[in-house]
Write a protein that holds these residues in place. Structure first.
Motif, PDB file in Angstrom:
ATOM      1  N   ARG A 194       4.391  -2.262   5.572  1.00 48.47           N
ATOM      2  CA  ARG A 194       5.389  -3.012   6.478  1.00 48.47           C
ATOM      3  C   ARG A 194       5.858  -2.675   7.250  1.00 48.47           C
ATOM      4  O   ARG A 194       6.287  -1.736   7.617  1.00 48.47           O
ATOM      5  CB  ARG A 194       6.419  -4.170   5.520  1.00 48.47           C
ATOM      6  CG  ARG A 194       5.882  -4.346   4.568  1.00 48.47           C
ATOM      7  CD  ARG A 194       7.279  -5.674   3.332  1.00 48.47           C
ATOM      8  NE  ARG A 194       6.011  -6.391   2.799  1.00 48.47           N
ATOM      9  CZ  ARG A 194       6.369  -7.412   2.940  1.00 48.47           C
ATOM     10  NH1 ARG A 194       6.371  -8.070   3.997  1.00 48.47           N
ATOM     11  NH2 ARG A 194       5.512  -8.287   1.701  1.00 48.47           N
ATOM     12  N   THR A 239       6.740   0.588  -0.659  1.00 54.92           N
ATOM     13  CA  THR A 239       6.711  -0.176  -0.291  1.00 54.92           C
ATOM     14  C   THR A 239       7.204   0.725   0.974  1.00 54.92           C
ATOM     15  O   THR A 239       7.890   1.472   1.340  1.00 54.92           O
ATOM     16  CB  THR A 239       6.922  -1.433  -0.372  1.00 54.92           C
ATOM     17  OG1 THR A 239       5.978  -2.376  -0.654  1.00 54.92           O
ATOM     18  CG2 THR A 239       7.003  -1.729   1.408  1.00 54.92           C
ATOM     19  N   CYS A 261       0.992   2.888  -3.024  1.00 59.37           N
ATOM     20  CA  CYS A 261       1.468   2.236  -2.107  1.00 59.37           C
ATOM     21  C   CYS A 261       1.386   0.320  -2.001  1.00 59.37           C
ATOM     22  O   CYS A 261       0.107   0.210  -2.125  1.00 59.37           O
ATOM     23  CB  CYS A 261       1.268   2.641  -0.349  1.00 59.37           C
ATOM     24  SG  CYS A 261       1.832   1.890   0.487  1.00 59.37           S
ATOM     25  N   ALA A 262       2.319  -0.912  -2.662  1.00 60.58           N
ATOM     26  CA  ALA A 262       1.653  -1.853  -2.351  1.00 60.58           C
ATOM     27  C   ALA A 262       1.901  -2.061  -1.128  1.00 60.58           C
ATOM     28  O   ALA A 262       1.270  -2.845  -1.222  1.00 60.58           O
ATOM     29  CB  ALA A 262       3.264  -2.511  -2.870  1.00 60.58           C
ATOM     30  N   ARG A 263       1.867  -1.661  -0.300  1.00 61.97           N
ATOM     31  CA  ARG A 263       2.216  -2.907   0.981  1.00 61.97           C
ATOM     32  C   ARG A 263       2.801  -1.124   2.447  1.00 61.97           C
ATOM     33  O   ARG A 263       3.588  -1.146   1.862  1.00 61.97           O
ATOM     34  CB  ARG A 263       2.957  -3.705   0.958  1.00 61.97           C
ATOM     35  CG  ARG A 263       2.064  -4.625   2.107  1.00 61.97           C
ATOM     36  CD  ARG A 263       2.488  -5.919   2.111  1.00 61.97           C
ATOM     37  NE  ARG A 263       2.632  -6.523   3.430  1.00 61.97           N
ATOM     38  CZ  ARG A 263       2.116  -8.557   3.491  1.00 61.97           C
ATOM     39  NH1 ARG A 263       2.552  -9.020   1.967  1.00 61.97           N
ATOM     40  NH2 ARG A 263       2.188  -8.929   4.744  1.00 61.97           N
ATOM     41  N   ASP A 288       6.272  -7.486  -3.149  1.00 59.19           N
ATOM     42  CA  ASP A 288       5.406  -5.632  -3.179  1.00 59.19           C
ATOM     43  C   ASP A 288       5.491  -5.658  -4.884  1.00 59.19           C
ATOM     44  O   ASP A 288       4.241  -4.845  -4.978  1.00 59.19           O
ATOM     45  CB  ASP A 288       5.558  -5.551  -2.192  1.00 59.19           C
ATOM     46  CG  ASP A 288       5.517  -6.010  -0.651  1.00 59.19           C
ATOM     47  OD1 ASP A 288       5.107  -7.403  -0.647  1.00 59.19           O
ATOM     48  OD2 ASP A 288       5.488  -5.052  -0.010  1.00 59.19           O
ATOM     49  N   ASP A 327      -3.525 -11.149   7.471  1.00 56.81           N
ATOM     50  CA  ASP A 327      -4.228 -10.498   7.167  1.00 56.81           C
ATOM     51  C   ASP A 327      -4.043  -9.603   7.780  1.00 56.81           C
ATOM     52  O   ASP A 327      -4.875  -8.112   7.274  1.00 56.81           O
ATOM     53  CB  ASP A 327      -5.649 -11.073   6.881  1.00 56.81           C
ATOM     54  CG  ASP A 327      -6.009 -12.533   5.807  1.00 56.81           C
ATOM     55  OD1 ASP A 327      -4.870 -12.389   5.928  1.00 56.81           O
ATOM     56  OD2 ASP A 327      -7.123 -12.281   6.448  1.00 56.81           O
ATOM     57  N   ARG A 341       4.966   2.106  -7.546  1.00 58.54           N
ATOM     58  CA  ARG A 341       4.564   1.683  -7.098  1.00 58.54           C
ATOM     59  C   ARG A 341       5.358   1.378  -5.540  1.00 58.54           C
ATOM     60  O   ARG A 341       7.121   1.794  -5.780  1.00 58.54           O
ATOM     61  CB  ARG A 341       3.752   0.404  -6.861  1.00 58.54           C
ATOM     62  CG  ARG A 341       2.694   0.496  -6.318  1.00 58.54           C
ATOM     63  CD  ARG A 341       1.532  -0.695  -6.374  1.00 58.54           C
ATOM     64  NE  ARG A 341       1.335  -0.529  -7.401  1.00 58.54           N
ATOM     65  CZ  ARG A 341       0.708  -1.465  -7.714  1.00 58.54           C
ATOM     66  NH1 ARG A 341       0.025  -3.118  -7.293  1.00 58.54           N
ATOM     67  NH2 ARG A 341      -0.805  -1.958  -9.056  1.00 58.54           N
ATOM     68  N   GLU A 345      -1.583   3.332   6.136  1.00 57.49           N
ATOM     69  CA  GLU A 345      -3.063   2.976   5.208  1.00 57.49           C
ATOM     70  C   GLU A 345      -4.235   4.273   5.840  1.00 57.49           C
ATOM     71  O   GLU A 345      -4.230   4.392   4.050  1.00 57.49           O
ATOM     72  CB  GLU A 345      -3.341   1.608   5.872  1.00 57.49           C
ATOM     73  CG  GLU A 345      -2.342   0.810   6.044  1.00 57.49           C
ATOM     74  CD  GLU A 345      -2.824  -0.813   5.951  1.00 57.49           C
ATOM     75  OE1 GLU A 345      -2.158  -1.780   5.693  1.00 57.49           O
ATOM     76  OE2 GLU A 345      -3.912  -0.542   7.488  1.00 57.49           O
ATOM     77  N   ALA A 375       9.782  -6.748   0.580  1.00 60.69           N
ATOM     78  CA  ALA A 375       9.090  -5.546  -0.681  1.00 60.69           C
ATOM     79  C   ALA A 375       9.883  -6.141  -2.221  1.00 60.69           C
ATOM     80  O   ALA A 375       8.510  -5.587  -2.733  1.00 60.69           O
ATOM     81  CB  ALA A 375       9.149  -4.436   0.074  1.00 60.69           C
TER      82      ALA A 375
END
Lengths: 244, 244, 244, 244, 244, 244
Positions: B141, B112, B137-139, B172, F172, B110, B125, B168
């Motif tokens: 940012r 970030t 993808c964890a996140r 994450d 969020d 995974r 996203e 991250a």
């Protein structure tokens, strides 16, 4: 209330038909202004045409904003330029593809989309995924009818569409049909009667959704993805579109 | 082998840096041609800029095709105009966003993404979802660094990026970092050493993927979504782009 | 650059063919070493064979690491032992299944996999889900050709594979084909010409991806799932494999 | 009824504890045989150890089948070798990870997994996705307790696990806890009382699921992914495992 | 151990058959009490019937709780009222639909559900998605057999079900069959023999799962979604059901 | 046009407020009839209350159909009894939860739901998944305000809701807020001004969606999941509801 309906291709006869469909759907107090860009492709059949339709479309959206329209409809089933239009507008902007998907989701568990050409299927599937509604769509089917053939009464377009709807009922477990092209707008009622299930047209659906959003004062969020474009220099042919 | 690297914004200094990063990544026999469009926005920060970058980008892709390049790189992390470019090209076309996602997926469970501005997060996203790689993808940012600040050695851009990478790792479960802007290309190696995990730059990744595809004779499929545009009339400013 | 290509089954003739396919794909400066384990199954047809192929495979990966190879290819379409190999290696490790999926995703919206036996379909589907690329795969189809029949020119294997590719075009909306067995590596170009869409072979794809990762200095992440094995006691037959 | 419980690591003291937990869970008429392989790693902490645990595990599963056991439990939370074991067995085979996930899904909307080391998290997440139950898991958390520390009463393992459970309640919306290691089997009841929500142990869960499947005559499907291995030659150290 | 099996329709003959199936599945020490509500529909064929079955069902669950049963089975394949029953109960509550899905997932990679009427398909698909197990289900097929025809030996119900199972094997890649109606409970063993793959009945599955949960002391979580109803006033016909 | 708005709980003061909110949203020609059932719970806080609200709700929907209303709104954020109501009705039926989700999806990339109690969160999450819109929802948050406290001007309900909206913006990435309870209907405009992003109320949203569907002649599909209930015997208290 004033709603701007932008046909993002440059075929005026299609704009006229879309305008008529939009007006037929509009509430008594709603004024529909149907336009098409001065520049761009005569029809949108795939990603390339879509790309060149967007600048002209955004020019029309910008004009609409400047004149204070209450909402915008993008009248191509691909929802051409939807995110860019939302970045530009404060009024709500609804694409006819998403409009039809949302409306169909309220009256049926699962729907099948009947579009024009096979080459359009991946873009529609991608939009369904982006909107989150892919699981509500049983299948996207192509009737193999070019967009402008829908303008031609002598074509076999209607017969082909009818055939695909019957397949959708038999093979897909479709509980409703979504018509996947702005040019099919005036077929919805007759097809619904003929085939015995709801048939959803995006143009009319988008008009009602924009009317609803506008009436409630719901405007496009400006906090993240649809934030107002940052001022910057644009160069060349397109410099007049630079955000200020 | 000749690869066309198109920076879809019109900032020549960024094109030069991207070109340098691409050449640094290229194999000995690969000739990299780094260009930017003559028309369009100075940087791409959101959907609106992206829309106006596409016509100029496609013009460059078309020129590359005409001169027989072996592949194309689109050097904006949003993968601006990727599908339209694939419709136009027979050679493979790779965006630097997708390139980085695919490469990171081969060395880490995974990752970030660290991008510039919060307003760019939704578009990234959405691309991850479209490519199928959202689960990897964890996140995504944002370091809250404007694109052109990366050109400015005096800015605190690098410090901010470093801070986000540490978050991250801590929060994450990120096993790799993807740098979410073409302008970050030359930071990858130093950040990887400093933070102790792989840091993936999209420009270099895309060059290697295009080299690989081209070497294997793998060209863009023309059977459905990326089919060659159908000939039709385009109107106005953009008429010279009409498919023939 | 030196790349180790491990055929995880023990059939030397298949190793030779895989090695030839890998060398044909490799860049001028790349040295390909194609090996197979001394111990394990003659072919991998299902989960059980896969389990017994892994120790020998890891032994080869370990040898490759010890000799400082720049990257590893696991040349079975199931990506046999991929995660364990990544835990052992610092150099990048790429399976031919994932390689083909990633490469196909760069030139086509959706692909169909054509593999050997129906019993292999669930494992391939599971890998697609694990990699995140299930949505990019229209369908995994079996040609019902045993792995070693691909070695036998007199078999009807090629005719069967061709038939399945036509089904994939007609029924799946496949825009590319992924060949689902290392033994099919030398069929890709001919099938692509014959069927008019990209046909992706995993062996060649993996070679290009490993070359790319290695050239960029991208190595397997050691921070979480692929962390170096903790030293511990192993017992019995396998004790010599204990991490130290 | 006879159930074989295989601890796939070679630590006999852990086998004894797992056997005790299994017997405590078993119905009066159920005979539990708890074994561990003669060969393989002393504990399974990551993909590499897992790979070397499988041959010995399968040898035990094969012995169990030969003696006509009614079902098998694989007593490592990674569900080590599950698919390969199912290919070999006709009796049902249940892993303690999946068992706990299924049981927790019947008494809670969403659960958090508390496992030993961070390096195990990706493998557990991957299993959840493979089983389809990822959406039922709020989060996989590591208590950072090595497996064998659970054997050591003087360690702070229990205090750490308790802390993570409180985090799961506060931050994850967890309605149940799944203990993510066979070595935690005997903590479930005390933790459930202490924290006020169901705490699910995989060893006990798997025993009940195998008892249930076996009582109903439900055996592993042999029609596709878990088909009986095809007879073939295995070479070297592992040749005695060749399917016949 | 005492298990309450509630057939949520009011057809006593079906309750008797369900009770017999449950008793046949129960362990020696398990006492099965099979009941149906005094009020509600004679069969449940769609969402409307389901809604009116719930109050009577909950009345029975409440009685069971009051008499201290160890667990509850809801014996309609739609898992009628499952969440409400869990809110009311402290003992575990298992629906026969979910029970069959979980059991099938332990012996097969993918299963097909064979239910009665096409109108029931969407509700079952929705439950699969809610439980997280949709990806384990190849397809939900209707045999077009009304529920009460299963009570009629002269109907062609069995022949139709057999036909659908063969389709599931041929077209769906199904490795197991789940019988999608409580009224099919006694067909499972014969169908499994006839068609050569596991056939899972929900009634028997649910009995074993409840036995397992109860034996382990696993009770319904009360911390969030299934929290005990808050005391409040209910009005009219249903006032006696108000939580106190 | 006549729209029936059913508050499925029996608290008349809430019905009055919901009716006022609905009338405020309705178009000039729309007549809103706001009712609540004679029987059932005073508020709906979890699955159990929901189950007992449905019979009375359906009785009202049936009455509405008998008097020929053009559409129905179910005014509880759980969308209580939505599928059963659709089975009974030919006119369109829209729940306020789904209405708010669809409307928010047209003006924002991602929204956060702010509901009353934590126990309601799982039901809302489940609905989002069922509708396909889970990916559009950043998070469902509870303000820990009991439903009837919203009726009480002296409570700190508004302050708590404001606090949660700020968290949604900060943590969020929410681009819009959905108010997760019918009793919050009159707060939307003030909260939108105070917090600077769109705040969507379900009651108003549902009125506009039903107006839109009805104006376009789009009625509930009767072909599969929402097919008209089959005539059958109902027993006891609920016999008068039997479909005929």
């Amino acid at each position: 209330m004033r709603i701007l309906v932008v046909n993002p291709n440059t075929t005026a006869s299609m704009t006229a038909r879309i305008g008529a469909a939009a007006r037929a759907a509009a509430a008594p107090g709603t004024e529909v202004e149907a336009v098409n860009p001065a520049m761009g492709p005569a029809s949108i059949e795939g990603y390339y045409d879509e790309a060149f339709a967007v600048p002209g479309l955004l020019e029309e959206i910008g004009r609409g904003e400047a004149t204070g329209v209450d909402g915008h409809v993008i009248a191509c089933f691909d929802d051409t330029g939807l995110e860019a239009a939302r970045s530009l507008a404060r009024a709500p902007v609804v694409g006819i593809g998403e409009a039809a998907f949302h409306m169909a989701s309220l009256i049926a568990g699962r729907f099948t989309v009947v579009t024009t050409l096979a080459r359009s299927v991946p873009a529609i599937e991608h939009n369904l995924m982006k909107y989150g509604l892919a699981a509500r769509c049983a299948r996207v089917r192509a009737a193999e009818v070019p967009v402008l053939a829908l303008e031609d009464a002598a074509s076999d377009a209607r017969r082909r569409i009818a055939g695909v709807i019957e397949q959708a009922k038999d093979e897909d477990g479709a509980e409703a049909i979504v018509l996947g092209c702005a040019g099919m707008a005036d077929l919805a009622a007759a097809l619904s009667s003929a085939h015995g299930l709801p048939v959803v047209d995006g143009v009319a659906s988008a008009v009602k959704l924009v009317e609803g959003l506008a009436a409630l004062g719901l405007r496009t969020s400006k906090t993240l993805g649809y934030a107002t474009p940052r001022p910057k220099r644009y160069t060349g042919l397109l410099d007049r579109f630079a955000p200020r």
